[in-house]
Design an enzyme around this catalytic site. Structure first.
Site, PDB file in Angstrom:
ATOM      1  N   ARG A  84      50.427  78.139 -20.931  1.00 13.86           N
ATOM      2  CA  ARG A  84      51.327  77.214 -21.611  1.00 13.86           C
ATOM      3  C   ARG A  84      52.167  76.461 -20.588  1.00 13.86           C
ATOM      4  NH1 ARG A  84      55.044  79.404 -23.619  1.00 13.86           N
ATOM      5  NH2 ARG A  84      54.582  81.593 -23.254  1.00 13.86           N
ATOM      6  N   TYR A 224      44.111  74.502 -22.852  1.00 15.01           N
ATOM      7  CA  TYR A 224      44.480  75.924 -22.906  1.00 15.01           C
ATOM      8  C   TYR A 224      45.070  76.315 -24.268  1.00 15.01           C
ATOM      9  CZ  TYR A 224      47.093  80.190 -22.534  1.00 15.01           C
ATOM     10  OH  TYR A 224      47.587  81.440 -22.811  1.00 15.01           O
ATOM     11  N   LYS A 233      51.036  78.473 -31.617  1.00 18.65           N
ATOM     12  CA  LYS A 233      52.467  78.369 -31.272  1.00 18.65           C
ATOM     13  C   LYS A 233      53.092  77.086 -31.837  1.00 18.65           C
ATOM     14  CE  LYS A 233      52.297  82.288 -29.533  1.00 18.65           C
ATOM     15  NZ  LYS A 233      52.286  82.932 -28.260  1.00 18.65           N
ATOM     16  N   HIS A 253      57.904  85.532 -33.186  1.00 19.77           N
ATOM     17  CA  HIS A 253      56.888  85.933 -32.199  1.00 19.77           C
ATOM     18  C   HIS A 253      56.781  87.452 -32.217  1.00 19.77           C
ATOM     19  CE1 HIS A 253      55.529  85.454 -27.680  1.00 19.77           C
ATOM     20  NE2 HIS A 253      54.498  85.441 -28.496  1.00 19.77           N
ATOM     21  N   SER A 275      55.966  86.746 -24.207  1.00 19.22           N
ATOM     22  CA  SER A 275      54.558  86.587 -23.860  1.00 19.22           C
ATOM     23  C   SER A 275      54.158  87.557 -22.748  1.00 19.22           C
ATOM     24  CB  SER A 275      54.305  85.155 -23.400  1.00 19.22           C
ATOM     25  OG  SER A 275      54.679  84.260 -24.432  1.00 19.22           O
ATOM     26  N   ALA A 276      53.013  88.199 -22.947  1.00 18.76           N
ATOM     27  CA  ALA A 276      52.468  89.158 -21.977  1.00 18.76           C
ATOM     28  C   ALA A 276      53.414  90.324 -21.705  1.00 18.76           C
ATOM     29  CB  ALA A 276      52.052  88.457 -20.678  1.00 18.76           C
ATOM     30  N   CYS A 277      54.107  90.785 -22.741  1.00 21.12           N
ATOM     31  CA  CYS A 277      54.997  91.934 -22.602  1.00 21.12           C
ATOM     32  C   CYS A 277      54.641  93.075 -23.551  1.00 21.12           C
ATOM     33  CB  CYS A 277      56.446  91.512 -22.790  1.00 21.12           C
ATOM     34  SG  CYS A 277      57.059  90.512 -21.414  1.00 21.12           S
ATOM     35  N   LYS A 279      52.844  93.068 -26.961  1.00 18.01           N
ATOM     36  CA  LYS A 279      52.669  93.046 -28.417  1.00 18.01           C
ATOM     37  C   LYS A 279      51.260  93.494 -28.822  1.00 18.01           C
ATOM     38  CE  LYS A 279      53.855  88.756 -28.918  1.00 18.01           C
ATOM     39  NZ  LYS A 279      54.165  88.549 -27.485  1.00 18.01           N
ATOM     40  N   ASP A 300      50.785  88.824 -32.735  1.00 18.67           N
ATOM     41  CA  ASP A 300      51.508  87.753 -32.033  1.00 18.67           C
ATOM     42  C   ASP A 300      52.547  87.038 -32.893  1.00 18.67           C
ATOM     43  OD1 ASP A 300      51.731  86.370 -29.485  1.00 18.67           O
ATOM     44  OD2 ASP A 300      50.913  84.605 -30.481  1.00 18.67           O
ATOM     45  N   SER A 392      44.235  85.311 -18.142  1.00 19.82           N
ATOM     46  CA  SER A 392      42.938  85.169 -18.808  1.00 19.82           C
ATOM     47  C   SER A 392      43.009  85.844 -20.179  1.00 19.82           C
ATOM     48  CB  SER A 392      41.825  85.782 -17.952  1.00 19.82           C
ATOM     49  OG  SER A 392      42.126  87.117 -17.609  1.00 19.82           O
ATOM     50  N   ARG A 393      42.201  85.369 -21.115  1.00 18.20           N
ATOM     51  CA  ARG A 393      42.365  85.780 -22.514  1.00 18.20           C
ATOM     52  C   ARG A 393      41.038  86.095 -23.193  1.00 18.20           C
ATOM     53  NH1 ARG A 393      47.904  85.848 -24.727  1.00 18.20           N
ATOM     54  NH2 ARG A 393      49.087  85.243 -22.897  1.00 18.20           N
ATOM     55  N   GLY A 520      49.846 104.332 -25.060  1.00 23.63           N
ATOM     56  CA  GLY A 520      49.759 105.302 -26.157  1.00 23.63           C
ATOM     57  C   GLY A 520      51.032 106.125 -26.322  1.00 23.63           C
ATOM     58  N   GLU A 521      51.723 106.371 -25.212  1.00 29.08           N
ATOM     59  CA  GLU A 521      52.946 107.185 -25.280  1.00 29.08           C
ATOM     60  C   GLU A 521      54.075 106.450 -26.006  1.00 29.08           C
ATOM     61  OE1 GLU A 521      52.276 110.018 -24.712  1.00 29.08           O
ATOM     62  OE2 GLU A 521      50.893 110.198 -22.994  1.00 29.08           O
ATOM     63  N   ASN A 522      53.943 105.137 -26.162  1.00 31.64           N
ATOM     64  CA  ASN A 522      54.970 104.396 -26.911  1.00 31.64           C
ATOM     65  C   ASN A 522      55.039 104.870 -28.362  1.00 31.64           C
ATOM     66  OD1 ASN A 522      55.575 102.940 -24.600  1.00 31.64           O
ATOM     67  ND2 ASN A 522      54.205 101.238 -25.115  1.00 31.64           N
TER      68      ASN A 522
END
Ligand code: GTP
Ligand code: SPV
Ligand code: MN
Length: 611
Positions: A84, A224, A233, A253, A275-277, A279, A300, A392-393, A520-522
Site C-alpha cells: 500500500r 497491488y 481497504k 480493521h 497491518s502485518a501484526c 490478525k 481483516d 508477499s501475499r 497457538g499460545e495466544n
C-alpha cells in the site's frame, strides 16, 4: 467526467446493462480511457479459466503444479509495486477539515482534474473489465454493492477470490436499482499499437483516492492488493467508515473469531491489529490448551452494527483471505496452510520451487536447495536476499478454510463479546490489559501504537500511533472517528457492548527475544479474556488498566519462565511516563474534534502514574 463518446469507434462490450446510470458510467469511463474492448464479469468457472489462461499467456501468472496447488498461480509484481502507498492515498472530502490531520487531502475538483488527465487514454490496448460485486452478503438487510472498473486481469482474478462478484450481483443491482459504490481502477500503462506488454503493468505515478461524500473511489498506477482491489481497504474501510459514521455503525480493521470452551460455551471475539501484526494468524489459531476450539469468521475487516437485542454484531464483508505469506507455516498457522493447499489461489511475490510449488521464509524450517525468487532470479539458501518479499501475499477463498465457522453464512453476523486491540511493541505494552469501560477502551484504541511493517511502503520498525489499527483506513477526521466510537456506546446500551482488551504479543527481553511465544499460545490469552468475561479470575488495577497477575494465565504445558511471564505482563511506570508526551502530542493534532473524555482519560492516566 464529460468525454464525447461519438468521436470514437464503438468499443465492443460483452454486455449492456439495463441500469441506465451504471451503463452511462461504464460508457463514460470507456470514452475517457479508450480500452480496446469491455468485458463484464460474470463470475463463472469458464470465465476464470479464460482470465487465468490469458494471465499465463501474458507472463503475469505462472501456473503451479496441479498435484501441489491445483488451479493456482504464482505472480511477481513490478519490484516497485509491492505494498500500500499511504503517501499516495487521499481522502478528497469537500471540506479539508473532514479529512482530518491523519489523511492526505486535496480538493475533489483539483484531484479530479489531475486524475481525468491521467485516465485519458489510460486503457488503450487493454480490456476494460466491469466487476459487479457485493461486500458482505447479497441477502443482507443492507446489501453493500460496488462496481469496479479495471484494466487489470490480475485485479479481476483477485477480486473474484476476495469478494462475491458477478452475474447474480449485477442482476440484483439492476432489479432493485440499488445504490452502488463506483470504483475506477487503471494500472496507468496504456499500450501503443504493436507495443509489447510487460508482466506487471503499472505507473510511477500513483493515486489511491476516496471521495467520501460521493461514495466513490478512483485508483491509478498500482496493481497491488490494497491499492487496486477496491472492495477491500478503499470501500470496506475508508468509504464504509464514512457511511458508518453517518448511519450509526462501524467499519473496522478487525478479525472475527468464534471461541468455544471445553464446556461448550461460545464467545465471539473481534481484534484490531495493524497491518502485518497478526490478525490472520489469530483468526485461524490452533489453541494449545486442551478442549478449546477456535473457528474463523474473518481475518481483516469487520462491519459492526447494533442488533435488535442491543448487542454489537460483526460481519466479515470479504469472501477471501489476502494474507501475509512470510511466517505462515505448519508450525505457526497450519489452518492457512490447509486453506491454500486446496488450491484456487494466487500467490504474489513469493518464491517458486523447481517442481512448480511456492515457498517463502517461515513456511518450513529448511529452505529448498534451489528456488526462483520473487524477482525471478536463482535463489539458494546462501543467497543474500530473502526469496520472498516481506509483504508477499496469498489470495485464497475463505470457504476453503477448514475451520470456517458456520455463522460465516449468517448475513446478520455474530454478537461480539470482546474486542482486542493490539500492536507490535518491543517495550511498554503488557501482554494483556483490560479497559475499565468502553470510554477507557476507546482511549486504548485511540492511543494504540505499533512498529511499522512492510505492508505499506516506507520505513519498517518505526513506532507510530495507529488508532484502532485504522490509521491508513479512516475515511474522515480521526477525531470525529473517536467521537463516533464514544457515541456508539452512548447512543446504545453500553452494558451490552463488548469488553475491550489491549494485547501485545511482541514485547522483547533484553536480548531482543520475544517474551511471549505467540501464535497457538495466544489461545491462553483468549482463555483469560473469557475468564474475565465470566468473572472467573481477578485482575489487578494498575495505572493503565486491569492487568492479570501471572497466575491468572493458564501456563500449563507452556515453556516460559515465571520471570518471562512477569516481564511480559509488567507495567513499567517509567516507560509509560515516557509515553505520555507522545500521547499528548498525538491528541493535540486533533484540536477541537478530539472528544474531551479522551483528554480526561489521559489526565487520569497521568495522575495515576504520578501517584
Ligand atoms: P494484514 O493482512 O496486513 O492486515 O495483516 P495481519 O494482521 O493479518 O497479519 P498476519 O496475521 O498475517 O501476521 C503478520 C506477521 O506477524 C506474520 O509474519 C506472522 O508470522 C507474524 N505473527 C503473527 N502472530 C504472531 C505472534 O503471535 N507472535 C509473533 N512473534 N509473530 C506473529
Ligand atoms: C493491509 O495492509 O492491512 C492488508 C493488505 O490487509 S492490503 O489489502 O493490501 O491492504
Ligand atoms: Mn489489513
Amino acid at each position: 467526467m464529460a468525454a464525447d463518446i461519438s468521436t470514437h469507434d464503438p468499443i465492443t462490450s460483452s454486455y449492456r446493462s439495463s441500469h441506465t446510470e451504471l451503463q452511462a458510467w461504464v460508457d463514460e469511463v470507456a470514452a475517457l480511457t479508450e480500452p480496446d474492448r469491455i468485458q463484464w464479469i460474470e463470475g463463472t468457472d469458464t470465465e476464470w479459466v479464460q482470465l487465468t489462461d490469458e494471465l499465463v499467456e501474458a507472463g503475469t501468472f505462472v501456473r503451479l503444479d496441479e498435484t501441489k496447488k491445483p488451479n493456482s498461480f504464482w505472480c511477481a509484481s513490478d519490484p516497485t509495486d509491492v505494498a500500500r502507498v499511504e503517501d499516495r492515498t487521499f481522502i478528497c472530502s469537500v471540506d479539508e477539515a473532514d479529512a482530518g490531520p491523519t489523511n492526505n487531502w486535496m480538493a475533489p475538483s483539483e484531484m479530479k482534474r489531475i486524475m481525468l488527465d491521467l485516465y485519458a487514454g489510460s486503457m488503450r490496448g487493454r480490456t476494460m473489465y466491469v466487476i459487479p460485486f457485493v461486500m458482505g452478503h447479497l441477502d443482507s438487510a443492507h446489501p453493500m454493492f460496488g462496481v469496479e472498473i479495471t484494466d487489470s486481469a490480475y485485479v479481476v482474478a483477485s477480486m473474484r477470490v476476495m469478494a462475491r462478484v458477478g452475474r447474480e450481483v449485477l442482476t440484483r443491482i439492476e432489479e432493485t436499482g440499488a445504490a452502488y459504490v463506483p470504483a475506477l481502477h487503471s494500472v496507468g500503462a496504456p499500450l501503443e499499437p504493436g507495443q509489447a506488454d510487460v508482466a506487471w503493468p503499472c505507473s510511477d505515478t500513483k493515486y489511491i483516492v476516496q471521495f467520501p461524500e460521493e461514495r466513490m473511489i478512483w485508483s491509478y498506477g498500482s496493481g497491488y492488493g490494497g491499492n487496486a482491489l477496491l472492495g477491500k481497504k478503499c470501500y470496506s474501510l475508508r468509504i464504509a467508515s464514512a457511511m458508518g459514521r453517518d448511519e450509526g455503525w462501524m467499519a473496522e480493521h478487525m478479525l472475527i473469531l468464534k471461541l468455544t470452551s471445553p464446556a461448550g460455551d461460545v464467545k465471539y471475539i473481534a481484534a484490531a491489529f495493524p497491518s502485518a501484526c497478526g490478525k490472520t494468524n489469530l483468526a485461524m489459531v490452533e489453541p494449545t490448551i486442551p478442549g478449546w476450539k477456535v473457528e474463523t469468521l474473518g481475518d481483516d475487516i469487520a462491519w459492526l452494527r447494533v442488533g435488535a437485542d442491543g448487542r454489537l454484531y460483526a460481519v466479515n464483508p470479504e469472501f477471501g483471505l489476502f494474507g501475509v505469506a512470510p511466517g505462515t507455516g505448519w508450525d505457526t498457522n497450519a489452518n492457512a496452510m490447509r486453506t491454500i493447499a486446496q488450491g484456487n489461489s494466487v500467490f504474489t511475490n513469493v518464491a517458486l520451487t523447481d517442481d512448480g510449488d511456492i515457498w517463502w521464509e517461515g513456511m518450513t524450517d529448511e529452505a529448498p536447495a534451489h528456488l526462483t525468487d520473487w524477482k525471478g532470479r536463482d535463489w539458494t539458501p546462501d543467497s543474500e536476499e530473502l526469496s520472498s518479499h516481506p509483504n508477499s501475499r496469498f489470495c485464497t477463498p475463505i470457504r476453503q478454510c477448514p475451520i470456517l465457522a458456520d455463522e460465516y453464512d449468517d448475513p446478520n453476523g455474530v454478537p461480539i463479546d470482546a474486542i482486542l486491540f493490539g500492536g507490535r511493541r518491543r517495550t511498554t505494552i503488557p501482554l494483556v490489559t483490560e479497559a475499565r469501560d468502553w470510554t477507557h477502551g476507546t482511549f486504548m484504541g485511540a492511543t494504540l501504537s505499533s512498529e511499522t511493517t512492510a505492508a505499506a511502503t516506507g520505513a519498517v520498525g518505526v513506532v507510530r500511533r495507529d488508532p484502532m489499527a485504522m490509521l491508513p483506513f479512516i475515511g474522515y477526521d480521526a477525531g470525529d472517528y473517536f467521537s463516533h466510537w464514544i457515541s456508539m456506546a452512548k447512543n446504545n446500551d453500553e452494558t451490552k457492548f463488548p469488553k475491550i482488551f489491549y494485547v501485545n504479543w511482541f514485547r522483547r527481553d533484553d536480548e531482543g527475544g520475544f517474551l511471549w511465544p505467540g501464535f497457538g499460545e495466544n489461545s491462553r490469552i483468549l482463555k483469560y479474556v473469557v475468564d474475565r468475561l465470566e468473572g472467573n479470575v481477578e485482575a489487578n488495577e494498575t495505572a493503565i488498566g486491569l492487568v492479570p497477575s501471572p497466575d491468572a494465565i493458564d501456563t500449563e504445558g507452556l515453556d516460559i519462565t515465571a520471570d518471562q511471564l512477569a516481564e511480559a505482563l509488567r507495567v513499567d511506570a517509567a516507560e509509560w511516563k515516557a509515553e505520555i508526551p507522545q500521547i499528548n502530542e498525538w491528541f493535540e493534532k486533533f484540536g477541537d474534534t478530539l472528544p474531551t473524555v479522551l483528554w480526561t482519560e489521559l489526565d487520569g492516566l497521568k495522575s495515576r502514574l504520578e501517584g
